[in-house]
Design a protein around this motif. Structure first.
Motif, PDB file in Angstrom:
ATOM      1  N   PHE A  75       0.868  -1.182   0.000  1.00  0.00           N
ATOM      2  CA  PHE A  75       0.000   0.000   0.000  1.00  0.00           C
ATOM      3  C   PHE A  75       0.900   1.226   0.000  1.00  0.00           C
ATOM      4  CE2 PHE A  75       0.374  -1.327   4.479  1.00  0.00           C
ATOM      5  CZ  PHE A  75       0.866  -0.182   5.070  1.00  0.00           C
ATOM      6  N   SER A  76       0.349   2.358  -0.370  1.00  0.00           N
ATOM      7  CA  SER A  76       1.129   3.594  -0.406  1.00  0.00           C
ATOM      8  C   SER A  76       0.363   4.712   0.277  1.00  0.00           C
ATOM      9  CB  SER A  76       1.465   3.984  -1.851  1.00  0.00           C
ATOM     10  OG  SER A  76       0.293   4.158  -2.620  1.00  0.00           O
ATOM     11  N   LEU A  77       1.115   5.634   0.852  1.00  0.00           N
ATOM     12  CA  LEU A  77       0.548   6.768   1.572  1.00  0.00           C
ATOM     13  C   LEU A  77       1.013   8.048   0.905  1.00  0.00           C
ATOM     14  CD1 LEU A  77      -1.024   7.800   4.074  1.00  0.00           C
ATOM     15  CD2 LEU A  77       1.118   7.637   5.362  1.00  0.00           C
ATOM     16  N   GLU A  78       0.046   8.864   0.503  1.00  0.00           N
ATOM     17  CA  GLU A  78       0.368  10.113  -0.173  1.00  0.00           C
ATOM     18  C   GLU A  78       0.614  11.234   0.834  1.00  0.00           C
ATOM     19  OE1 GLU A  78       0.515  10.335  -3.635  1.00  0.00           O
ATOM     20  OE2 GLU A  78       0.288   8.156  -3.499  1.00  0.00           O
ATOM     21  N   LYS A  79       1.450  12.189   0.442  1.00  0.00           N
ATOM     22  CA  LYS A  79       1.744  13.346   1.292  1.00  0.00           C
ATOM     23  C   LYS A  79       0.459  14.120   1.579  1.00  0.00           C
ATOM     24  CE  LYS A  79       4.395  16.415   3.348  1.00  0.00           C
ATOM     25  NZ  LYS A  79       5.049  16.103   4.633  1.00  0.00           N
ATOM     26  N   GLY A  80       0.189  14.350   2.865  1.00  0.00           N
ATOM     27  CA  GLY A  80      -0.966  15.132   3.259  1.00  0.00           C
ATOM     28  C   GLY A  80      -2.292  14.424   3.171  1.00  0.00           C
ATOM     29  N   LYS A  81      -2.279  13.113   2.953  1.00  0.00           N
ATOM     30  CA  LYS A  81      -3.526  12.348   2.807  1.00  0.00           C
ATOM     31  C   LYS A  81      -3.678  11.352   3.957  1.00  0.00           C
ATOM     32  CE  LYS A  81      -4.610  14.234  -1.169  1.00  0.00           C
ATOM     33  NZ  LYS A  81      -5.786  15.133  -1.303  1.00  0.00           N
ATOM     34  N   MET A  82      -4.903  10.828   4.105  1.00  0.00           N
ATOM     35  CA  MET A  82      -5.179   9.808   5.110  1.00  0.00           C
ATOM     36  C   MET A  82      -5.568   8.511   4.421  1.00  0.00           C
ATOM     37  SD  MET A  82      -8.019   9.636   8.218  1.00  0.00           S
ATOM     38  CE  MET A  82      -7.389  11.096   9.063  1.00  0.00           C
ATOM     39  N   LEU A  83      -4.804   7.457   4.725  1.00  0.00           N
ATOM     40  CA  LEU A  83      -5.099   6.116   4.236  1.00  0.00           C
ATOM     41  C   LEU A  83      -5.621   5.290   5.396  1.00  0.00           C
ATOM     42  CD1 LEU A  83      -4.903   3.666   2.222  1.00  0.00           C
ATOM     43  CD2 LEU A  83      -2.552   3.373   3.063  1.00  0.00           C
ATOM     44  N   ALA A 135     -17.425   3.518   9.683  1.00  0.00           N
ATOM     45  CA  ALA A 135     -18.059   4.843   9.766  1.00  0.00           C
ATOM     46  C   ALA A 135     -16.991   5.929   9.865  1.00  0.00           C
ATOM     47  CB  ALA A 135     -19.004   4.897  10.958  1.00  0.00           C
ATOM     48  N   LEU A 136     -15.960   5.684  10.680  1.00  0.00           N
ATOM     49  CA  LEU A 136     -14.840   6.630  10.784  1.00  0.00           C
ATOM     50  C   LEU A 136     -14.134   6.784   9.446  1.00  0.00           C
ATOM     51  CD1 LEU A 136     -12.945   5.845  14.123  1.00  0.00           C
ATOM     52  CD2 LEU A 136     -14.429   7.777  13.634  1.00  0.00           C
ATOM     53  N   VAL A 137     -13.974   5.670   8.751  1.00  0.00           N
ATOM     54  CA  VAL A 137     -13.289   5.677   7.460  1.00  0.00           C
ATOM     55  C   VAL A 137     -14.048   6.535   6.454  1.00  0.00           C
ATOM     56  CG1 VAL A 137     -12.539   4.251   5.520  1.00  0.00           C
ATOM     57  CG2 VAL A 137     -12.251   3.429   7.864  1.00  0.00           C
ATOM     58  N   GLY A 138     -15.351   6.306   6.367  1.00  0.00           N
ATOM     59  CA  GLY A 138     -16.163   7.039   5.396  1.00  0.00           C
ATOM     60  C   GLY A 138     -16.157   8.536   5.626  1.00  0.00           C
ATOM     61  N   GLU A 139     -16.051   8.945   6.887  1.00  0.00           N
ATOM     62  CA  GLU A 139     -16.100  10.369   7.215  1.00  0.00           C
ATOM     63  C   GLU A 139     -14.741  11.055   7.093  1.00  0.00           C
ATOM     64  OE1 GLU A 139     -17.623  10.425  11.157  1.00  0.00           O
ATOM     65  OE2 GLU A 139     -19.620   9.695  10.581  1.00  0.00           O
ATOM     66  N   ASN A 140     -13.649  10.293   7.167  1.00  0.00           N
ATOM     67  CA  ASN A 140     -12.339  10.937   7.318  1.00  0.00           C
ATOM     68  C   ASN A 140     -11.275  10.551   6.297  1.00  0.00           C
ATOM     69  OD1 ASN A 140     -12.631  12.376  10.116  1.00  0.00           O
ATOM     70  ND2 ASN A 140     -13.431  10.310  10.466  1.00  0.00           N
ATOM     71  N   ALA A 141     -11.267   9.327   5.813  1.00  0.00           N
ATOM     72  CA  ALA A 141     -10.144   8.842   5.001  1.00  0.00           C
ATOM     73  C   ALA A 141     -10.239   9.294   3.544  1.00  0.00           C
ATOM     74  CB  ALA A 141     -10.068   7.322   5.075  1.00  0.00           C
ATOM     75  N   ASP A 142      -9.065   9.477   2.929  1.00  0.00           N
ATOM     76  CA  ASP A 142      -8.993   9.780   1.502  1.00  0.00           C
ATOM     77  C   ASP A 142      -8.924   8.493   0.681  1.00  0.00           C
ATOM     78  OD1 ASP A 142      -8.669  12.781   1.637  1.00  0.00           O
ATOM     79  OD2 ASP A 142      -6.953  12.168   2.848  1.00  0.00           O
TER      80      ASP A 142
END
Length: 316
Positions: free
Chosen positions: A28-36, A215-222
């Motif tokens: 998996f990869s994590l982008e700068k300034g994003k939430m995975l 529910a947390l994922v849907g509200e917060n993650a990119d």
């Protein structure tokens, strides 16, 4: 821009019967300034994947192969002293249980100052002011007075904020938040997630959120990566994932969420396999309602099914 990339990570645990594999080609990869968000049932490998990044593994754990690339360097090749400098200063962990993550014998201020002195090389008044600044940034009232408080004098939500303050004090570029709202009531959960989102936006911080709370994922993650039995089975943009889940496990997870009050919740039959179980083919096939004969013998790999949406299912 990709700041962190986990590539084909394989990991096992030594037990009485030898080395038993727990992670299989995790990528998996994590982008700068994003939430995975890394999601899945308990025991699927979420936390051990994160601990591999921090290299805070149990003694009986062994990384078999793979790469963890941070800003172009494979941190699995780093010597111990370089990894220690990386922890906290560049990649910080918000551990799973705020109630037990702080040392009860030392004040919150002492523990925060220790982190600042090690990673920021500040001493005296400068370190003290930095600590107060960090506590104020996570909205702890009367920050100067709270420096002298012991962990038992903090509520669960305030302990979690203090831990987040330690990461902020060191200007960490990546926060690994392992179930950051565990054991907190609903109101405090929302406050903690709002704080993380504020940090993400204000500081351009990258966040790896480990949770089973969709529910947390849907509200917060990119972005979302779904794990099952040590494998990534689906990866997609968050909006795309909730709109159009492709893997049968992802579909089953979403169907188990509360919807309309009068509807009966659907469940996934059976239990996730332990690392002691040898399951041929797709590890989800014993519980999958869409299983066909080939699923029992062939291991599916993550395939791009369009729009940067990846799924590991032989029926896609």
């Amino acid at each position: 821009m990709t700041i962190l990339e986990v590539q084909n990570l394989n990991l096992g645990f030594y037990c009485e019967c030898g080395l038993r594999q727990a992670l299989y080609d995790v990528s998996f990869s994590l982008e700068k300034g994003k939430m995975l968000a890394l999601v899945g049932e308990s025991g699927c490998g979420k936390t051990i994947s994160a601990m591999s990044i921090m290299q805070l593994l149990p003694k009986n754990a062994q990384i078999i192969n793979g790469q963890i690339i941070f800003k172009g360097e494979n941190i699995l090749d780093f010597p111990k002293n370089k990894i220690q400098k990386l922890r906290g200063s560049k990649i910080a962990l918000i551990p799973q249980d705020p109630m037990t993550s702080l040392n009860p014998l030392y004040t919150v201020g002492n523990q925060l100052l220790e982190v600042i002195k090690i990673h920021q090389n500040l001493q005296g008044e400068k370190a003290f002011n930095k600590a107060i600044e960090a506590l104020e940034a996570v909205q702890i009232p009367c920050a100067k007075d709270r420096m002298n408080a012991y962990p038992h004098e903090f509520s669960g939500g305030m302990k979690q904020r203090a831990i987040i303050a330690m990461a902020l004090a060191c200007n960490a570029e990546i926060l690994i938040a392992d179930e950051p709202t565990t054991a907190l009531d609903v109101t405090i959960q929302a406050q903690i997630m709002n704080l993380l989102k504020e940090i993400q936006t204000k500081n351009n911080t990258s966040i790896l959120l480990i949770t089973h709370d969709l529910a947390l994922v849907g509200e917060n993650a990119d972005f979302v990566s779904v794990m099952y039995a040590g494998r990534i089975v689906e990866t997609a943009d968050s909006k795309e994932f909730f709109k159009n889940p492709k893997h049968p496990y992802s579909q089953a997870l979403l169907k188990s969420l509360p919807a309309e009050r009068d509807l009966k919740l659907e469940t996934i039959s059976g239990q996730p396999p332990s690392i002691q179980q040898d399951i041929s083919g797709c590890k989800f096939h014993p519980r999958c309602t869409k299983c066909i004969e080939i699923c029992k013998t062939k291991v599916p790999t993550l395939e791009n099914i369009g729009n940067n949406h990846y799924s590991a299912c032989l029926r896609n």
